[in-house]
Design a protein around this motif. Structure first.
Motif, PDB file in Angstrom:
ATOM      1  N   UNK A   1      45.666   7.887  35.692  1.00 60.17           N
ATOM      2  CA  UNK A   1      44.768   8.876  36.290  1.00 60.17           C
ATOM      3  C   UNK A   1      43.894   9.552  35.238  1.00 60.17           C
ATOM      4  N   UNK A   2      44.467   9.751  34.038  1.00 61.90           N
ATOM      5  CA  UNK A   2      43.698  10.369  32.959  1.00 61.90           C
ATOM      6  C   UNK A   2      42.571   9.448  32.505  1.00 61.90           C
ATOM      7  N   UNK A   3      42.857   8.164  32.462  1.00 55.42           N
ATOM      8  CA  UNK A   3      41.825   7.203  32.075  1.00 55.42           C
ATOM      9  C   UNK A   3      40.688   7.201  33.087  1.00 55.42           C
ATOM     10  N   UNK A   4      41.048   7.256  34.367  1.00 54.80           N
ATOM     11  CA  UNK A   4      40.016   7.286  35.406  1.00 54.80           C
ATOM     12  C   UNK A   4      39.160   8.546  35.288  1.00 54.80           C
ATOM     13  N   UNK A   5      39.806   9.695  35.167  1.00 60.17           N
ATOM     14  CA  UNK A   5      39.064  10.959  35.072  1.00 60.17           C
ATOM     15  C   UNK A   5      38.120  10.960  33.877  1.00 60.17           C
ATOM     16  N   UNK A   6      38.614  10.514  32.735  1.00 62.14           N
ATOM     17  CA  UNK A   6      37.777  10.490  31.532  1.00 62.14           C
ATOM     18  C   UNK A   6      36.609   9.521  31.687  1.00 62.14           C
ATOM     19  N   UNK A   7      36.864   8.383  32.315  1.00 59.47           N
ATOM     20  CA  UNK A   7      35.797   7.398  32.510  1.00 59.47           C
ATOM     21  C   UNK A   7      34.712   7.960  33.417  1.00 59.47           C
ATOM     22  N   UNK A   8      35.123   8.646  34.470  1.00 62.10           N
ATOM     23  CA  UNK A   8      34.141   9.251  35.374  1.00 62.10           C
ATOM     24  C   UNK A   8      33.281  10.266  34.625  1.00 62.10           C
ATOM     25  N   UNK A   9      33.919  11.107  33.835  1.00 64.84           N
ATOM     26  CA  UNK A   9      33.175  12.172  33.168  1.00 64.84           C
ATOM     27  C   UNK A   9      32.258  11.631  32.072  1.00 64.84           C
ATOM     28  N   UNK A  10      32.729  10.648  31.296  1.00 68.68           N
ATOM     29  CA  UNK A  10      31.864  10.092  30.252  1.00 68.68           C
ATOM     30  C   UNK A  10      30.747   9.254  30.865  1.00 68.68           C
ATOM     31  N   UNK A  11      31.010   8.618  31.984  1.00 68.66           N
ATOM     32  CA  UNK A  11      29.957   7.864  32.662  1.00 68.66           C
ATOM     33  C   UNK A  11      28.882   8.801  33.189  1.00 68.66           C
ATOM     34  N   UNK A  12      29.297   9.954  33.699  1.00 72.97           N
ATOM     35  CA  UNK A  12      28.341  10.898  34.248  1.00 72.97           C
ATOM     36  C   UNK A  12      27.572  11.658  33.178  1.00 72.97           C
ATOM     37  N   UNK A  13      28.279  12.053  32.106  1.00 69.17           N
ATOM     38  CA  UNK A  13      27.673  12.975  31.137  1.00 69.17           C
ATOM     39  C   UNK A  13      27.574  12.397  29.726  1.00 69.17           C
ATOM     40  N   UNK A  14      27.854  11.117  29.577  1.00 70.18           N
ATOM     41  CA  UNK A  14      27.812  10.526  28.245  1.00 70.18           C
ATOM     42  C   UNK A  14      28.920  11.102  27.378  1.00 70.18           C
ATOM     43  N   UNK A  15      28.711  11.097  26.094  1.00 70.00           N
ATOM     44  CA  UNK A  15      29.725  11.615  25.174  1.00 70.00           C
ATOM     45  C   UNK A  15      29.380  13.020  24.692  1.00 70.00           C
ATOM     46  N   UNK A  16      28.800  13.814  25.566  1.00 64.47           N
ATOM     47  CA  UNK A  16      28.444  15.177  25.207  1.00 64.47           C
ATOM     48  C   UNK A  16      29.712  15.925  24.781  1.00 64.47           C
TER      49      UNK A  16
END
Length: 957
Positions: free
Chosen positions: A658-673
């Motif tokens: 679940x952590x991998x999914x959440x992180x992937x969603x956030x980095x996909x949406x906002x890049x590596x900000x």
């Protein structure tokens, strides 16, 4: 006895009272005279109580003494399946009609309307608005149908199989895999280990309809049922309706005996090691033998239980202290006598393993119990525990006419299932005043000597993540460590002398320089001499509750990118170290007997303080705020403990799919900000510096300049204003920046799709996020909220009820004004790997229907009815006013709009929602991430390796 159950989870402890003549211990505990209860001729039990909190609302329950332990071998999972079928067609409600009617009167499926099935019981929960008189009658008709009117049509059963199988799939993961190894050991071969309520997939897929009908016929019978009615009703009329609906129920001619499984006595001590690469934590547990459990029936037994609660509270305090010392043996621990299944309890010690490892954790948690058993507690510990216990019962007593109906139904449920006594709060308050002062230290110490097991057969468990860097112990090592700790000679517990009060003297007071009132809102605004504003709203919603919050802009947005990790953790670190000269646990001791809390926060774009107290403890709450701002505590040892704990949690979190999914969603949406928060990494925590955290406190939280405080609750304006002037008016208010910086964190534009592969179970998770800039207003926020809730209704119908693709679709969203006006809608679809495309297609089809045709009038009416019902309730809640007065300030909204919610709800139209669907569901702008399982399929293999008296089991990765 609701009080006693709640006390087990509460921090215990208040003033001593002069004892009157002690009541006769043999006197039976009475039944609360406010309760109208009885049995119908067919054996059905009922409980009725009038309670006008909240107004025009009734809580209904159907409680059935039938759970998964009663299943035959061809019925595994059908007790729970029966619960599902109760919502899928009955004598008076065709399939889908029940949920549709309930939604039409303001009852929300899942949030309000719900049920659960456990080993020994099934409970149906139905809150009903009774602004229309006929609703109570129809609500009881629903319960009547659940009791003996479920139709079990073959087609409906087939349709529900997919939904139940998706629920089973949703529960799969590391915990489920480990439990399959552990439960047979924990229950020592009892039937409980073989009757998990969710059942077995092979039976859920293939059972014949007659098998579930047989379960329903055997066990859904009036002599095993209770009906509970609590709320804004006429008790006599409610009793008449109960008799009318349920007297017609019949028992089988030859009823099967309702028995409860026994748990065999443990013959040998043993240990088991179970690991899984996705385990969320590393945990050691020592489980001692099950013993029979009984509820208090007399005043003497009630008093005995008070003694047990006192000793449990003191032992919990000691174990908590171990986790706060330098180089702690564990991150968190507990030891207590815990309720297990029906009529059984067991003494359990457990600890979350930190960097010290499993064996020191075992040694410490067992040794602390031994210290209490050998040497007992101190008079000071007992006095604190008594104070907390007395304060707790006082609060319940003070709020006796403001208690929510939902609090009573749980008590009645336990009375029916377990025989828990219900003497009523007036009687319990009297017992505490009479009995608590007379409980002696000798009694408590004798109780703890008898309660803490030593030398008994036990089960020692390590369950954890062998990929996290933790050294996995050997089974023989664990057993030897327990036995060694049980035999150790312990030294006495050290008690530090603490001050009786937080502050020796109050600060130099400020002044109230301006006062204005808003009679419509019932608020008073004060301007203090240091420039701070305070908004006060006295209420009569609770008799003994005051809530507080404060805010101003700034927060993490004002720190530069290299400092963001320090800022992100500053709130938790500052809270973990205490204030002034006192650690958090020392503060608990000083504040024994007081109902008070205060917390600080450095958020993304704002910062401030919050808290709550009883009416008599407002001054203490304000003192805490003053000390948090002026005397933050720097403690290197507690800082190190905090970092160690966070790093251990971070190591385990990385393993969770679940952590991998959440992180992937956030980095996909906002890049590596760098300002986008992801699952913590251990190396990230290495960069946190205590000096910098303390500097951030000084920069952002050592001045009250520009802050507005809000206090809502049961206080007298004339009495609270001098306290406000002293403690808030006395706060330092040096000028600092009071606006946030927009750091330009923006969602990606266009359609972006990604896939990840994680997890050992055959389940997938779809995440779809729509986000972008928006025009913010209260009305627009309402339109988007309505869109989200209608979409939730349609997704549930299409994906769950019609196609069985998901157990639940999770849809959320809203508007935000800061740091820029934006919207977001998030859709979560847990489903089978082979159904991913179908679930996405069905979801998008429902969105397009809303865009092309708008919502159905009936669906919008359901949402509006639910909002209206909730709004009526919220207007009498301190928390709702506190949050919304603060939001009105932050979002620059006229707070008087809070009184016009019904008007705005009524004005919402189908066209408004359709326009919102077109505006916010942009098929040219969304992020879609799908998590599929890893290629390898999981296999559980318990490796039994006898080592002396121990068995070591390990779950394969």
């Amino acid at each position: 006895m609701k009080l006693l159950k709640m006390l087990l989870a509460a921090t215990l402890v208040c003033c001593s009272f002069v004892a009157s003549a002690a009541p006769d211990p043999a006197t039976p505990l009475p039944l609360d005279p406010q309760i109208r209860s009885g049995k119908l001729a067919n054996g059905l039990t009922y409980y009725i109580q009038q309670n006008r909190r909240p107004e025009k609302r009734v809580e209904l329950r159907l409680v059935v003494k039938a759970g998964s332990v009663l299943e035959d071998e061809d019925q595994l999972g059908l007790a729970h399946f029966t619960e599902h079928m109760a919502f899928n067609g009955s004598t008076h409600f065709k399939r889908h009609e029940l949920i549709s009617w309930l939604q039409s009167v303001g009852v929300k499926f899942g949030a309000d309307l719900n049920a659960y099935t456990s080993f020994d019981e099934t409970v149906y929960m139905l809150p009903i608005p009774v602004d229309r008189k006929e609703n109570l009658d129809k609500g009881l008709l629903v319960l009547e149908d659940w009791a003996q009117g479920v139709t079990f049509n073959d087609a409906d059963i087939e349709s529900e199989r997919g939904i139940v199988l998706e629920e089973l799939r949703l529960g799969k993961g590391a915990t489920d895999r480990m439990n399959k190894v552990l439960l047979p050991k924990i229950f020592n071969g009892s039937l409980y280990a073989r009757r998990l309520p969710i059942g077995k997939a092979e039976i859920l897929k293939s059972f014949k309809p007659d098998a579930i009908r047989r379960f329903y016929k055997d066990w859904y019978r009036p002599d095993l049922m209770a009906v509970i009615v609590v709320g804004d009703i006429d008790p006599k009329e409610a009793e008449r309706l109960v008799a009318s609906h349920f007297s017609k129920l019949v028992n089988p001619a030859n009823p099967r005996p309702r028995t409860y499984p026994t748990i065999p006595e443990r013959k040998e001590s043993e240990a088991i090691v179970v690991t899984d690469r996705e385990a969320p934590s590393n945990l050691v547990t020592i489980r001692y033998p099950f013993t029979e459990r009984s509820e208090s029936k007399t005043i003497g037994e009630y008093r005995d239980h008070m003694v047990e609660l006192l000793s449990a509270a003191m032992l919990s305090q000691r174990i908590a202290e171990l986790s706060q010392q330098s180089n702690p043996p564990f991150l968190q621990g507990f030891s207590s006598m815990a309720k297990a299944v029906h009529d059984y309890q067991a003494f359990v010690s457990s600890a979350v393993v930190g960097k010290a490892g499993a064996l020191p954790a075992i040694r410490a948690v067992v040794a602390e119990g031994e210290r209490a058993r050998q040497l007992g507690f101190s008079a000071a510990e007992l006095e604190r525990a008594k104070k907390n216990m007395m304060r707790f019962i006082e609060n319940l007593y003070n709020e006796r006419d403001k208690t929510e109906s939902s609090a009573y139904v749980g008590e009645f449920t336990r009375h029916f299932l377990d025989g828990e006594s219900m003497p009523g709060i007036e009687n319990e308050y009297s017992y505490y005043k009479e009995l608590l002062p007379g409980i002696t230290l000798e009694e408590v110490n004798a109780q703890v000597r008898s309660a803490i097991p030593v030398g008994q057969k036990k089960l020692v468990i390590f369950m954890g993540n062998d990929k996290s860097g933790t050294v996995v112990p050997q089974a023989t090592q664990m057993l030897a460590t327990v036995e060694e700790a049980e035999k150790a000679t312990m030294s006495a517990h050290e008690e530090k002398t603490l001050a009786a009060n937080l502050m020796a003297q109050p600060p130099k007071a400020g002044r109230i320089v301006k006062e204005t009132s808003d009679k419509l809102l019932g608020t008073t605004e004060l301007l203090l001499s240091n420039g701070v504003k305070v908004v006060l709203k006295p209420t009569d919603f609770k008799n003994d509750q005051v809530l507080m919050t404060s805010t101003r802009f700034g927060g993490q947005s004002l720190v530069e990118e290299g400092d963001i990790v320090n800022a992100r953790y500053a709130t938790a670190i500052l809270s973990s170290m205490g204030v002034g000269g006192y650690t958090p646990l020392e503060l608990q001791k000083i504040l024994a007997g007081r109902s008070v809390s205060s917390a600080l926060a450095i958020g993304g774009v704002a910062e401030g303080y919050g808290g709550g107290s009883s009416s008599g403890d407002v001054e203490t709450m304000l003192q805490l705020v003053y000390l948090q701002m002026t005397q933050p505590r720097r403690d290197q040892a507690l800082f190190d403990v905090f970092i160690d704990k966070q790093q251990e949690q971070a190591r385990n979190a990385q393993a969770r799919p679940e952590a991998v999914l959440t992180d992937t969603v956030r980095t996909t949406m906002f890049g590596n900000h760098p300002r986008v928060s992801l699952t913590p990494r251990p190396e990230e925590l290495d960069g946190i510096r205590l000096d910098r955290v303390m500097a951030l406190q000084k920069e952002r939280l050592s001045s009250a300049y520009g802050m507005t405080f809000f206090l809502v609750g049961s206080f007298d304006l004339a009495k609270i204003k001098p306290l406000i002037a002293t403690y808030i008016g006395g706060l330092p208010a040096a000028k600092i920046a009071t606006d946030y910086k927009d750091r330009h964190v923006r969602a990606v534009r266009g359609v972006v799709k990604k896939e990840v592969r994680r997890g050992r179970e055959q389940k997938s998770q779809v995440s779809i996020a729509f986000a972008g800039e928006a025009n913010f207003s209260v009305v627009e926020q309402m339109r988007l909220r309505a869109l989200v809730e209608i979409m939730q209704i349609k997704a549930t119908e299409a994906l769950r009820e019609q196609r069985g693709l998901v157990y639940t679709a999770n849809i959320s969203g809203g508007l935000a004004l800061h740091p820029y006006a934006n919207y977001s809608i998030n859709i979560g679809l847990p489903t089978a790997p082979e159904n991913v495309d179908k679930a996405i297609e069905a979801t998008f089809a429902e969105i397009r229907k809303l865009q092309e045709k708008g919502p159905e009038e009936a669906d919008l009416a359901k949402v509006k009815e639910n909002w209206t019902s909730n709004y009526r309730k919220a207007l009498r809640e301190n928390g709702w006013w506190l949050v919304n007065l603060k939001l009105a300030l932050v979002d620059k909204i006229d707070p008087r709009l809070l009184l016009r919610q019904n008007e705005m709800i009524a004005s919402l139209t189908v066209a408004d929602v359709q326009a919102a669907a077109k505006r916010y569901f942009d098929f040219n702008n969304y992020v879609q991430v799908v998590m599929h399982p890893a290629e390898s399929k999981p296999e559980a293999r318990p490796d039994a390796k006898p080592e002396g008296q121990a068995d070591a089991g390990k779950l394969a990765d």
